[in-house]
Design a protein around this motif. Structure first.
Motif, PDB file in Angstrom:
ATOM      1  N   GLY A 237       0.680  -1.168  -0.092  1.00 32.46           N
ATOM      2  CA  GLY A 237       0.146   0.064   0.078  1.00 32.46           C
ATOM      3  C   GLY A 237       0.804   1.388   0.039  1.00 32.46           C
ATOM      4  N   PRO A 238       0.244   2.480  -0.110  1.00 32.70           N
ATOM      5  CA  PRO A 238       1.239   3.475  -0.030  1.00 32.70           C
ATOM      6  C   PRO A 238       1.625   4.020   1.398  1.00 32.70           C
ATOM      7  N   VAL A 239       3.034   4.509   1.419  1.00 33.71           N
ATOM      8  CA  VAL A 239       3.248   5.132   2.590  1.00 33.71           C
ATOM      9  C   VAL A 239       2.871   6.592   2.619  1.00 33.71           C
ATOM     10  N   SER A 240       1.985   6.783   3.620  1.00 36.85           N
ATOM     11  CA  SER A 240       1.155   8.046   3.823  1.00 36.85           C
ATOM     12  C   SER A 240       1.801   8.972   4.729  1.00 36.85           C
ATOM     13  N   ALA A 241       2.246   8.395   5.874  1.00 43.38           N
ATOM     14  CA  ALA A 241       2.731   9.366   7.023  1.00 43.38           C
ATOM     15  C   ALA A 241       3.740   8.649   7.846  1.00 43.38           C
ATOM     16  N   TYR A 242       4.351   9.355   8.806  1.00 43.66           N
ATOM     17  CA  TYR A 242       5.191   8.855   9.775  1.00 43.66           C
ATOM     18  C   TYR A 242       4.947   9.447  10.994  1.00 43.66           C
ATOM     19  N   GLN A 243       5.016   8.430  12.082  1.00 44.46           N
ATOM     20  CA  GLN A 243       5.052   9.012  13.559  1.00 44.46           C
ATOM     21  C   GLN A 243       6.186   8.863  14.265  1.00 44.46           C
ATOM     22  N   VAL A 244       6.765   9.732  15.278  1.00 37.88           N
ATOM     23  CA  VAL A 244       7.854   9.144  16.061  1.00 37.88           C
ATOM     24  C   VAL A 244       6.903   9.064  17.412  1.00 37.88           C
ATOM     25  N   VAL A 245       7.484   7.936  18.026  1.00 36.75           N
ATOM     26  CA  VAL A 245       7.018   7.790  19.534  1.00 36.75           C
ATOM     27  C   VAL A 245       8.095   7.384  20.337  1.00 36.75           C
ATOM     28  N   VAL A 246       7.521   7.651  21.577  1.00 35.71           N
ATOM     29  CA  VAL A 246       8.388   7.825  22.919  1.00 35.71           C
ATOM     30  C   VAL A 246       7.921   6.605  23.812  1.00 35.71           C
ATOM     31  N   VAL A 247       8.710   5.929  24.333  1.00 30.95           N
ATOM     32  CA  VAL A 247       8.521   4.886  25.372  1.00 30.95           C
ATOM     33  C   VAL A 247       9.234   5.228  26.588  1.00 30.95           C
ATOM     34  N   GLN A 248       8.742   5.368  27.706  1.00 33.43           N
ATOM     35  CA  GLN A 248       9.079   5.442  29.021  1.00 33.43           C
ATOM     36  C   GLN A 248      10.075   4.260  29.420  1.00 33.43           C
ATOM     37  N   PRO A 249      11.262   4.480  30.112  1.00 32.17           N
ATOM     38  CA  PRO A 249      11.895   3.404  30.734  1.00 32.17           C
ATOM     39  C   PRO A 249      11.191   2.544  31.526  1.00 32.17           C
ATOM     40  N   GLY A 250      11.449   1.368  31.423  1.00 31.46           N
ATOM     41  CA  GLY A 250      10.682   0.210  32.106  1.00 31.46           C
ATOM     42  C   GLY A 250       9.253  -0.334  31.683  1.00 31.46           C
ATOM     43  N   THR A 251       8.817   0.368  30.431  1.00 30.98           N
ATOM     44  CA  THR A 251       7.816   0.226  29.721  1.00 30.98           C
ATOM     45  C   THR A 251       7.628  -0.787  28.816  1.00 30.98           C
ATOM     46  N   ILE A 252       6.612  -1.769  28.739  1.00 37.16           N
ATOM     47  CA  ILE A 252       6.563  -2.765  27.559  1.00 37.16           C
ATOM     48  C   ILE A 252       5.502  -2.176  26.836  1.00 37.16           C
ATOM     49  N   SER A 253       5.679  -1.741  25.515  1.00 38.81           N
ATOM     50  CA  SER A 253       4.876  -1.059  25.005  1.00 38.81           C
ATOM     51  C   SER A 253       3.987  -2.076  23.584  1.00 38.81           C
ATOM     52  N   PRO A 254       3.006  -2.018  23.412  1.00 37.95           N
ATOM     53  CA  PRO A 254       2.306  -3.038  21.992  1.00 37.95           C
ATOM     54  C   PRO A 254       2.832  -2.382  20.820  1.00 37.95           C
ATOM     55  N   VAL A 255       3.098  -3.195  19.981  1.00 43.27           N
ATOM     56  CA  VAL A 255       3.241  -2.988  18.645  1.00 43.27           C
ATOM     57  C   VAL A 255       2.288  -4.055  17.671  1.00 43.27           C
ATOM     58  N   GLY A 256       2.121  -3.487  16.495  1.00 46.96           N
ATOM     59  CA  GLY A 256       1.266  -4.219  15.722  1.00 46.96           C
ATOM     60  C   GLY A 256       0.728  -3.564  14.519  1.00 46.96           C
ATOM     61  N   SER A 257       0.213  -3.981  13.480  1.00 49.66           N
ATOM     62  CA  SER A 257      -0.298  -3.240  12.253  1.00 49.66           C
ATOM     63  C   SER A 257      -1.617  -2.490  12.655  1.00 49.66           C
ATOM     64  N   ASP A 258      -2.182  -2.818  13.859  1.00 53.39           N
ATOM     65  CA  ASP A 258      -3.446  -2.261  14.261  1.00 53.39           C
ATOM     66  C   ASP A 258      -3.367  -1.326  15.346  1.00 53.39           C
ATOM     67  N   VAL A 259      -2.174  -1.475  16.040  1.00 59.70           N
ATOM     68  CA  VAL A 259      -1.884  -0.547  17.370  1.00 59.70           C
ATOM     69  C   VAL A 259      -1.802   0.957  16.933  1.00 59.70           C
ATOM     70  N   LEU A 260      -2.440   1.661  17.580  1.00 58.89           N
ATOM     71  CA  LEU A 260      -2.035   3.515  17.559  1.00 58.89           C
ATOM     72  C   LEU A 260      -1.966   3.983  19.023  1.00 58.89           C
ATOM     73  N   TYR A 261      -0.783   4.516  19.045  1.00 59.00           N
ATOM     74  CA  TYR A 261      -0.611   5.020  20.634  1.00 59.00           C
ATOM     75  C   TYR A 261      -1.481   6.230  20.661  1.00 59.00           C
ATOM     76  N   SER A 262      -1.634   6.859  22.156  1.00 55.51           N
ATOM     77  CA  SER A 262      -2.041   8.010  22.413  1.00 55.51           C
ATOM     78  C   SER A 262      -1.183   9.321  22.269  1.00 55.51           C
ATOM     79  N   ASN A 263      -1.865  10.423  22.298  1.00 55.28           N
ATOM     80  CA  ASN A 263      -1.009  11.648  22.623  1.00 55.28           C
ATOM     81  C   ASN A 263      -0.246  11.732  23.813  1.00 55.28           C
ATOM     82  N   TYR A 264       0.451  12.668  24.094  1.00 53.71           N
ATOM     83  CA  TYR A 264       1.165  12.888  25.550  1.00 53.71           C
ATOM     84  C   TYR A 264       0.263  13.012  26.434  1.00 53.71           C
ATOM     85  N   GLU A 265      -0.757  14.074  26.281  1.00 53.87           N
ATOM     86  CA  GLU A 265      -1.492  14.341  27.289  1.00 53.87           C
ATOM     87  C   GLU A 265      -2.420  13.069  27.804  1.00 53.87           C
ATOM     88  N   LYS A 266      -3.089  12.344  26.900  1.00 56.52           N
ATOM     89  CA  LYS A 266      -3.879  11.019  27.382  1.00 56.52           C
ATOM     90  C   LYS A 266      -2.753  10.147  27.919  1.00 56.52           C
TER      91      LYS A 266
END
Length: 711
Positions: A237-266
């Motif tokens: 498919g097309p490459v439409s956009a990019y996101q830069v994500v931050v993961v705090q130390p000691g956190t196990i973050s999810p990854v996957g083709s349908d996973v979307l992170y929240s913004n900083y405030e949330k």
């Protein structure tokens, strides 16, 4: 030019073969379809009928042109005596007679009303209506998919599939490229020829982009981290956009083709520990290639919050986004190992003289420790030798006299307080503890279970690599009630032990915060093999009864351990390359299955009470047999709602006997659907299914409607 005209005339002559003069009453013409009342020559009538896909053309009363696929129902006639208006050398029928000509058409007309539904596994569910004009019996349909627009790197070959049987009206076309626009053609065939194709175009669902390269850390300050980003790519498919994500130390973050992170405030409010710090369009990548994380700007609607790098440094990741219509797919890079990299950078930035000084001081310190350790060892040894010189005056037998009193608070357990049993440890002791080095887990999420996510992967055992599914459970974050439920379902898989016709538990792997439950996964699902047979893939019909007998044997094994299988259907049966069935979906393994709506497999007594017992499994087994004999058809496909299915079952309506199902086999299925649970057969009796006979399956009369089977 003369040659072309001659060739055209030859074709006309060959196509206009005169069949004869036949009786044709005005109230019942020999050919039924009136095309025109103002035809002046046989050639004009033949061309009109051929353009409408008719095999024969007929002229009556001089100007009336009829078309059809059969003639001669009233017999021959000698009354074709009216000359054609534009060609008096030929006759155009009579008052009660018709001059019949063949048009050269052999095959049927085009299939009609084509509908395409893209599926998530890069396939099309295609349905159609049969031709209006069959010109005989329809024997098969040929489908061809040609890519006309794609993001793939290489040229895509056409994909062709043939569906046997004139009553077939749907198939699943597999092996398509994600994010590709296909031109789909469908042609119908009879015993004499093939029709002109009918065309329709459709896009396949997009797939996740290629995994991006891990960002490279260039610099670390007190509140920012500067990284170098690499451009993403995708052939799904097309490459439409990019996101830069931050993961705090000691956190196990999810990854996957349908996973979307929240913004900083949330993320901050919910305590997630990971967030999107920026988003930008693919066309703007050159402006963000060298990216400063934490500069406090608003980028793409996301706050690029300042970082805290004074103790442990956050990890940075890049997400490539692909969008098409309403579909969105994500691909996550690996996250930066920023702690080690920052320490390396600091070492590399130090003055060489300082490094030499630090190394010298370290050598002196370690040497001093070694000398002190030798002295302490010498002193302890001397003291120990002196103690052995003093002997007891006489040998005494040491006995315990009187009651035992507490001597050490950590070492005494009163006799009247039983020791607590660690059920978790007991369960783990019963299964293979898989080393982390032997387990490989794919990032893509297959399912989301009650206790965590389900992934595909591989495990190495005895120098062999096996494909498995892995249930990832963050057991330390589970509530006590959830943990108890998880252990109960894990215990079901352990209790079932190993059995030839069960997809069993391979083992578990445990880290400091995650439990990985590893389950056997057969290479194929029975449901998918049945549906593929509708597209021309061979499914050996003689395997249906042995498969059913083996499934009954597996269910008898579960019953021996008092385990009730609550998810029995064709989607819960795996098939090995040797056509050996593997029953899945018991215990914790049910979260590996698709999200199935089981109302159409539910026993009559289970609609209201939600009762779970073995006779209910026998009912579902009967529906499973019907699924196999219909080659994956949807049970009660004429009923759209669960309430309608329940009402029909309560009124005594059962799944119909299929055209190729022998009476003795259908009687077995009906016995599984008895109202009284006590009158249904046992699994021991159902194991004798392979003693019955089965007929070849010649037609697929029952449609497959996925939206009725899946939630």
């Amino acid at each position: 030019m003369t040659a072309i005209i001659l060739l055209f005339c030859i074709n006309i002559v060959l196509g206009q073969e005169y069949e004869g003069c036949f009786k044709s009453p005005a109230e019942d013409p020999d050919l039924s379809s009136l095309i025109s009342s103002r035809i002046t020559t046989p050639t004009e009538c033949i061309e009109q009928c051929h353009s409408h896909d008719h095999m024969f053309a007929g002229l009556q009363n001089g100007q009336r042109c009829y078309c059809g696929s059969k003639f001669g129902k009233n017999g021959l006639s000698d009354a074709c005596n009216i000359s054609c208006i534009a060609d008096t050398s030929k006759y155009c029928g009579g008052q009660e007679a018709m001059s019949i000509y063949s048009t050269g058409q052999k095959g049927p007309s085009r299939p009609r009303t084509i509908q395409i539904i893209p599926q998530k596994d890069n396939s099309f569910l295609i349905t159609w209506q049969p031709p209006d004009i069959s010109n005989g019996n329809i024997t098969s349909y040929t489908l061809t998919a040609v890519a006309i627009k794609t993001y793939a790197y290489n040229i895509l070959p056409p994909i062709e599939s043939q569906v046997q049987g004139g009553t077939s009206n749907n198939t699943i076309l597999r092996g398509l490229q994600p994010g590709t626009k296909y031109n789909i053609s469908i042609s119908a065939s009879n015993s004499q020829g093939i029709s002109k194709p009918a065309y329709v175009t459709e896009w396949t669902s997009i797939g996740p982009p290629d995994k991006p390269i891990t960002p490279k850390i260039l610099n670390i300050d007190k509140t920012t981290i500067t990284v170098m980003l690499s451009e993403g790519s995708s052939e799904n498919g097309p490459v439409s956009a990019y996101q830069v994500v931050v993961v705090q130390p000691g956190t196990i973050s999810p990854v996957g083709s349908d996973v979307l992170y929240s913004n900083y405030e949330k993320s901050f409010q919910e305590g997630l520990g990971y967030y999107i710090t920026a988003e930008f369009d693919a066309s703007d990548f050159h402006n963000y290639k060298k990216f400063v994380v934490g500069d406090g700007r608003l980028i793409g609607g996301y706050y690029n919050a300042p970082l805290k790098t004074d103790s442990m440094i956050p990890q940075i990741g890049l997400v490539v986004i692909s969008k098409a219509q309403r579909e969105v797919q994500y691909s996550y890079s690996n996250f930066t190992n920023s702690i080690k990299e920052s320490q390396k950078d600091k070492i590399y930035q130090m003055d060489p003289d300082v490094i030499v000084f630090i190394l010298r001081m370290g050598i002196i310190f370690l040497g001093s420790l070694l000398i002190i350790s030798i002295l302490i060892f010498y002193l302890i040894r001397r003291r120990h030798e002196k103690a052995h010189i003093i002997k007891l005056p006489e040998q005494q037998e040491l006995t315990l006299q009187g009651p035992l009193h507490e001597v050490d608070n950590m070492g005494y357990i009163p006799e009247d307080v039983p020791e607590r049993v660690n059920h978790y440890q007991e369960l783990k002791n019963k299964v293979w503890s898989i080393p982390q080095s032997s387990l490989s887990i794919n990032n893509a999420i297959l399912r989301r279970g009650r206790f965590g996510t389900v992934h595909s992967g591989t495990v190495q055992k005895d120098d062999q690599t096996c494909s498995v599914v892995i249930h990832t459970i963050a057991d330390r974050s589970l509530k006590p009630s959830e943990k108890q439920a998880m252990l109960r379902e894990l215990d079901v898989c352990i209790k079932a032990s190993t059995m030839m016709y069960l997809a069993g538990l391979v083992g578990t792997c445990e880290t400091s915060d995650t439990l990985y439950v590893v389950l056997e996964i057969p290479p194929q699902l029975l449901k998918h093999l049945l549906l593929s047979a509708r597209s021309g893939t061979i499914f050996p019909v003689d395997q249906i009864l042995p498969i059913g007998s083996s499934i009954a044997s597996a269910l008898q094994h579960l019953e021996n351990y008092k385990i009730v299988h609550t998810h029995l259907c064709a989607r819960s049966i795996g098939i090995t390359n040797d056509w050996i069935p593997k029953v899945m979906g018991h215990g914790i393994s049910k979260y590996v299955l698709e999200d199935i709506n089981f109302a159409r497999w539910r026993a009559i007594e289970c609609f209201t009470s939600k009762k779970k017992h073995q006779p209910g499994v026998v009912w579902a087994f009967g529906v499973l047999l019907w699924e196999m004999l219909s080659m994956g058809g949807t049970p009660y496909s004429n009923l759209s709602f669960d309430s309608e299915v329940e009402e029909a079952v309560e009124q005594g309506i059962r799944l119909p006997q299929l055209p190729d199902t022998p009476d003795p086999l259908y009687e077995v299925m009906l016995s599984c659907w008895q109202v009284d649970p006590e009158e249904r057969p046992t699994f021991d009796e159902l194991e004798r299914l392979n003693t019955l006979s089965i007929c070849p399956i010649t037609a697929f009369t029952e449609p497959y409607i996925p939206e009725l089977e899946l939630n």
